[in-house]
Design a protein around this motif. Structure first.
Motif, PDB file in Angstrom:
ATOM      1  N   THR A   1      40.067  38.852  42.046  1.00 62.71           N
ATOM      2  CA  THR A   1      40.528  40.039  42.783  1.00 62.71           C
ATOM      3  C   THR A   1      40.931  39.611  44.204  1.00 62.71           C
ATOM      4  O   THR A   1      40.536  40.221  45.197  1.00 62.71           O
TER       5      THR A   1
ATOM      6  N   LYS B   1      39.603  50.934  30.522  1.00 62.25           N
ATOM      7  CA  LYS B   1      38.934  50.116  29.497  1.00 62.25           C
ATOM      8  C   LYS B   1      38.194  48.951  30.148  1.00 62.25           C
ATOM      9  O   LYS B   1      37.074  48.604  29.744  1.00 62.25           O
ATOM     10  N   HIS B   2      38.816  48.355  31.167  1.00 59.23           N
ATOM     11  CA  HIS B   2      38.177  47.230  31.854  1.00 59.23           C
ATOM     12  C   HIS B   2      36.864  47.667  32.493  1.00 59.23           C
ATOM     13  O   HIS B   2      35.836  46.983  32.358  1.00 59.23           O
ATOM     14  N   HIS B   3      36.898  48.805  33.185  1.00 59.40           N
ATOM     15  CA  HIS B   3      35.695  49.247  33.886  1.00 59.40           C
ATOM     16  C   HIS B   3      34.605  49.734  32.934  1.00 59.40           C
ATOM     17  O   HIS B   3      33.413  49.620  33.237  1.00 59.40           O
ATOM     18  N   LYS B   4      35.017  50.242  31.808  1.00 56.88           N
ATOM     19  CA  LYS B   4      34.033  50.642  30.800  1.00 56.88           C
ATOM     20  C   LYS B   4      33.290  49.425  30.251  1.00 56.88           C
ATOM     21  O   LYS B   4      32.089  49.475  29.985  1.00 56.88           O
ATOM     22  N   LYS B   5      34.029  48.335  30.124  1.00 57.56           N
ATOM     23  CA  LYS B   5      33.455  47.102  29.581  1.00 57.56           C
ATOM     24  C   LYS B   5      32.745  46.281  30.652  1.00 57.56           C
ATOM     25  O   LYS B   5      31.796  45.536  30.366  1.00 57.56           O
ATOM     26  N   ASN B   6      33.229  46.402  31.912  1.00 56.64           N
ATOM     27  CA  ASN B   6      32.674  45.607  33.015  1.00 56.64           C
ATOM     28  C   ASN B   6      32.220  46.566  34.121  1.00 56.64           C
ATOM     29  O   ASN B   6      32.892  46.719  35.147  1.00 56.64           O
ATOM     30  N   ILE B   7      31.085  47.212  33.913  1.00 60.36           N
ATOM     31  CA  ILE B   7      30.664  48.321  34.771  1.00 60.36           C
ATOM     32  C   ILE B   7      30.341  47.886  36.204  1.00 60.36           C
ATOM     33  O   ILE B   7      30.327  48.717  37.114  1.00 60.36           O
ATOM     34  N   ASN B   8      30.111  46.620  36.413  1.00 62.27           N
ATOM     35  CA  ASN B   8      29.781  46.145  37.759  1.00 62.27           C
ATOM     36  C   ASN B   8      30.999  45.702  38.562  1.00 62.27           C
ATOM     37  O   ASN B   8      30.867  45.372  39.748  1.00 62.27           O
ATOM     38  N   ASP B   9      32.149  45.676  37.936  1.00 56.84           N
ATOM     39  CA  ASP B   9      33.380  45.285  38.639  1.00 56.84           C
ATOM     40  C   ASP B   9      33.914  46.453  39.455  1.00 56.84           C
ATOM     41  O   ASP B   9      34.148  47.539  38.908  1.00 56.84           O
TER      42      ASP B   9
ATOM     43  N   ALA C   1      39.580  45.630  38.738  1.00 57.99           N
ATOM     44  CA  ALA C   1      40.018  44.752  37.646  1.00 57.99           C
ATOM     45  C   ALA C   1      40.755  43.557  38.249  1.00 57.99           C
ATOM     46  O   ALA C   1      41.279  43.641  39.362  1.00 57.99           O
TER      47      ALA C   1
END
Length: 296
Positions: free
Chosen positions: A112, A144-152, A155
């Motif tokens: 990022t 979808k990214h944030h659902k899978k990577n909740i601590n990010d 993206a």
């Protein structure tokens, strides 16, 4: 038409009073006025008014001004807008790809990097959440990214920048702290001066936004003068007109694909020839407002 709303019948009567030749069936004229709008069509019959440069003009039309001719100028604008956006989109995708690829590979440990204070200016980072807002986070891939990577919090660049506008991705380029990455990207497009590259790309973004928001193309004037290039002579040294903007689009396009560059110029020549043959006033607009000179 003043400040009072008028009916289609009243609008047609006003056009007749001002001397326009209504050379189309009345039902078709009504359909056009309801489709495009009297006010918007006014941008296209303005050049046909006798006193169109006067502040207190009475909106009288030149003799034999036909409604069909006004419609021709309108559709020239529509066709030109669609043509330009097609080639600008090619530039936008190519530029975005280069920006993501070269920056992401240079800053491999910072996926990022667009919010990394070692890479990007503080001003851009401080404003970043206005781009990466709640609506943006609803974008399918980002959500979808944030659902899978909740601590990010964000993206990575190859996902985020894919959904940013051309203008926002250009702001990112302008916000790099490292001049080397700027030079590497600008030199891909055969421009060594990064400040000049920014101005050229700002010109393309300006035209892109004009097209996207249905701006009146034949009357377009770039606010800031376009930087001179050794490859082009601007018509009558006018660095603000649409033809000069199109030259810049074509120059950057040429660095991406010589075939697409040739296709663009051929398409423009065919388009302008088609409409110039219909009416002397439209030809004059092409020659003296758009200032198109083709591939000469």
């Amino acid at each position: 038409m003043g400040r009072i709303a008028t009916s289609i019948t009243q609008q047609i009567e006003k056009l007749e009073e001002r001397g326009m030749v209504l050379d189309m069936p009345l039902d078709k004229i009504k359909e056009v006025l309801l489709d495009i709008g009297y006010y918007r069509l006014g941008f296209y019959w303005h050049p046909f008014e006798i006193d169109n440069e006067s502040d207190d003009r009475i909106h009288r039309f030149q003799p034999e001004t036909k409604f069909s001719t006004i419609l021709d100028l309108y559709y020239l604008d529509v066709d030109l807008r669609h043509l330009l956006i097609k080639f600008i989109n090619r530039i936008e995708v190519n530029y975005r790809t280069k920006l993501i690829y070269y920056a992401s590979n240079k800053y491999k440990n910072s996926p990022t990097w667009f919010v990394d204070p070692k890479v990007i200016t503080k001003n851009f980072i401080d404003d970043f959440d206005k781009y990466y807002n709640d609506d943006f986070k609803k974008t399918k891939v980002i959500a979808k990214h944030h659902k899978k990577n909740i601590n990010d919090k964000y993206a990575p660049a190859w996902k985020t920048l894919e959904y940013f506008t051309f203008g926002t991705n250009l702001k990112i380029y302008k916000s790099f702290l490292d001049s080397d990455i700027k030079e590497r990207i600008s030199e891909i497009y055969n421009v060594k001066d990064t400040s000049k590259f920014i101005k050229l790309m700002e010109t393309i973004v300006f035209v892109r936004n004009y097209c996207a928001h249905s701006g009146v193309m034949f009357d377009l004037r770039n606010t800031y003068g376009i930087p001179k290039l050794p490859f082009y002579e601007f018509n009558n040294n006018d660095r603000h007109c649409l033809d000069s903007c199109m030259k810049i689009i074509n120059f950057i396009l040429y660095q991406i694909s010589e075939n697409r560059s040739q296709e663009m110029m051929k398409s423009l020549e065919q388009l302008f020839l088609k409409y110039a043959d219909k009416n002397a006033v439209i030809k004059d607009i092409i020659d003296n407002k758009i200032r198109f000179v083709g591939s000469k």
